[in-house]
Motif scaffolding. Structure first.
Motif, PDB file in Angstrom:
ATOM      1  N   GLY A  36      38.669  65.831   0.604  1.00 23.36           N
ATOM      2  CA  GLY A  36      39.470  65.573  -0.594  1.00 23.36           C
ATOM      3  C   GLY A  36      39.457  64.118  -1.010  1.00 23.36           C
ATOM      4  N   THR A  37      39.575  63.223  -0.043  1.00 20.91           N
ATOM      5  CA  THR A  37      39.540  61.796  -0.347  1.00 20.91           C
ATOM      6  C   THR A  37      38.169  61.391  -0.874  1.00 20.91           C
ATOM      7  N   GLY A  38      37.120  61.925  -0.278  1.00 26.28           N
ATOM      8  CA  GLY A  38      35.773  61.622  -0.766  1.00 26.28           C
ATOM      9  C   GLY A  38      35.547  62.108  -2.179  1.00 26.28           C
ATOM     10  N   ALA A  39      36.036  63.312  -2.480  1.00 23.88           N
ATOM     11  CA  ALA A  39      35.884  63.837  -3.839  1.00 23.88           C
ATOM     12  C   ALA A  39      36.688  63.013  -4.838  1.00 23.88           C
ATOM     13  N   LEU A  40      37.896  62.627  -4.461  1.00 25.57           N
ATOM     14  CA  LEU A  40      38.735  61.824  -5.353  1.00 25.57           C
ATOM     15  C   LEU A  40      38.117  60.456  -5.612  1.00 25.57           C
ATOM     16  N   LEU A  41      37.617  59.815  -4.569  1.00 21.28           N
ATOM     17  CA  LEU A  41      36.987  58.503  -4.749  1.00 21.28           C
ATOM     18  C   LEU A  41      35.675  58.615  -5.523  1.00 21.28           C
ATOM     19  N   THR A  42      34.969  59.725  -5.369  1.00 22.26           N
ATOM     20  CA  THR A  42      33.749  59.944  -6.149  1.00 22.26           C
ATOM     21  C   THR A  42      34.072  60.037  -7.626  1.00 22.26           C
ATOM     22  N   LEU A  43      35.094  60.820  -7.962  1.00 24.29           N
ATOM     23  CA  LEU A  43      35.485  60.940  -9.367  1.00 24.29           C
ATOM     24  C   LEU A  43      35.978  59.610  -9.929  1.00 24.29           C
ATOM     25  N   ALA A  44      36.739  58.872  -9.136  1.00 28.89           N
ATOM     26  CA  ALA A  44      37.227  57.571  -9.596  1.00 28.89           C
ATOM     27  C   ALA A  44      36.068  56.600  -9.819  1.00 28.89           C
ATOM     28  N   ALA A  70      28.409  57.505  -5.166  1.00 30.87           N
ATOM     29  CA  ALA A  70      27.422  58.329  -4.461  1.00 30.87           C
ATOM     30  C   ALA A  70      27.660  58.303  -2.950  1.00 30.87           C
ATOM     31  N   VAL A  71      27.998  57.129  -2.422  1.00 28.94           N
ATOM     32  CA  VAL A  71      28.293  57.027  -0.992  1.00 28.94           C
ATOM     33  C   VAL A  71      29.535  57.852  -0.657  1.00 28.94           C
ATOM     34  N   CYS A  72      30.540  57.815  -1.518  1.00 29.97           N
ATOM     35  CA  CYS A  72      31.756  58.600  -1.288  1.00 29.97           C
ATOM     36  C   CYS A  72      31.479  60.102  -1.397  1.00 29.97           C
ATOM     37  N   ALA A  73      30.537  60.491  -2.246  1.00 30.21           N
ATOM     38  CA  ALA A  73      30.167  61.904  -2.345  1.00 30.21           C
ATOM     39  C   ALA A  73      29.503  62.385  -1.058  1.00 30.21           C
ATOM     40  N   VAL A  74      28.657  61.545  -0.485  1.00 33.68           N
ATOM     41  CA  VAL A  74      28.036  61.885   0.808  1.00 33.68           C
ATOM     42  C   VAL A  74      29.118  61.976   1.886  1.00 33.68           C
ATOM     43  N   ALA A  75      30.078  61.072   1.827  1.00 29.47           N
ATOM     44  CA  ALA A  75      31.176  61.103   2.790  1.00 29.47           C
ATOM     45  C   ALA A  75      31.995  62.381   2.650  1.00 29.47           C
ATOM     46  N   ALA A  76      32.218  62.829   1.426  1.00 37.47           N
ATOM     47  CA  ALA A  76      32.951  64.078   1.212  1.00 37.47           C
ATOM     48  C   ALA A  76      32.180  65.255   1.795  1.00 37.47           C
ATOM     49  N   LEU A  77      30.881  65.243   1.630  1.00 33.73           N
ATOM     50  CA  LEU A  77      30.055  66.316   2.189  1.00 33.73           C
ATOM     51  C   LEU A  77      30.107  66.304   3.715  1.00 33.73           C
ATOM     52  N   LEU A  78      29.979  65.137   4.304  1.00 33.14           N
ATOM     53  CA  LEU A  78      30.061  65.044   5.765  1.00 33.14           C
ATOM     54  C   LEU A  78      31.444  65.431   6.270  1.00 33.14           C
ATOM     55  N   GLY A  79      32.464  65.022   5.549  1.00 36.68           N
ATOM     56  CA  GLY A  79      33.827  65.360   5.949  1.00 36.68           C
ATOM     57  C   GLY A  79      34.090  66.844   5.916  1.00 36.68           C
ATOM     58  N   SER A  80      33.534  67.527   4.930  1.00 32.60           N
ATOM     59  CA  SER A  80      33.736  68.971   4.844  1.00 32.60           C
ATOM     60  C   SER A  80      32.998  69.713   5.955  1.00 32.60           C
ATOM     61  N   ARG A  81      31.998  69.080   6.519  1.00 34.66           N
ATOM     62  CA  ARG A  81      31.247  69.702   7.616  1.00 34.66           C
ATOM     63  C   ARG A  81      31.770  69.309   8.995  1.00 34.66           C
TER      64      ARG A  81
END
Length: 105
Positions: A36-44, A70-81
């Motif tokens: 969630g934090t990664g997705a929020l920071l990606t959108l911001a 883009a780095v935050c989007a990768v972090a969101a993906l890793l976090g979800s896994r």
């Protein structure tokens, strides 16, 4: 004479490994928080990139925001896994990249 391996049975102290300090509920909460934090920071970051792109700022500024997003989007993906530790460090790195763009503005 007491058995030397009394704690080795089911529910004993030796069943809990060093990585099992937290339960599955804590792991699930950490995954959701990282994703969630990664997705929020990606959108911001993307929103800031689009706002700076339409303004009179140098091209480096929106690029820094976009790269940080883009780095935050990768972090969101890793976090979800379930890779929450790596996701946390990537979130920090992504925000730092966005901060460099903010300082250049």
């Amino acid at each position: 004479m007491p058995d030397a391996e009394a704690g080795a049975g089911p529910g004993g102290a030796e069943d809990v490994g060093p990585d099992e300090e937290y339960g599955p509920e804590d792991a699930r909460r950490a995954r959701w928080t990282a994703a969630g934090t990664g997705a929020l920071l990606t959108l911001a970051g993307l929103a800031a990139s689009l706002m700076r792109l339409t303004g009179s700022s140098p091209a480096f500024v929106p690029a820094a925001y976009a790269c940080g997003a883009a780095v935050c989007a990768v972090a969101a993906l890793l976090g979800s896994r379930g890779r929450t530790r790596r996701a946390l460090w990537l979130l920090i790195a992504g925000v730092m990249v966005m901060a460099v763009g903010d300082q250049a503005d």
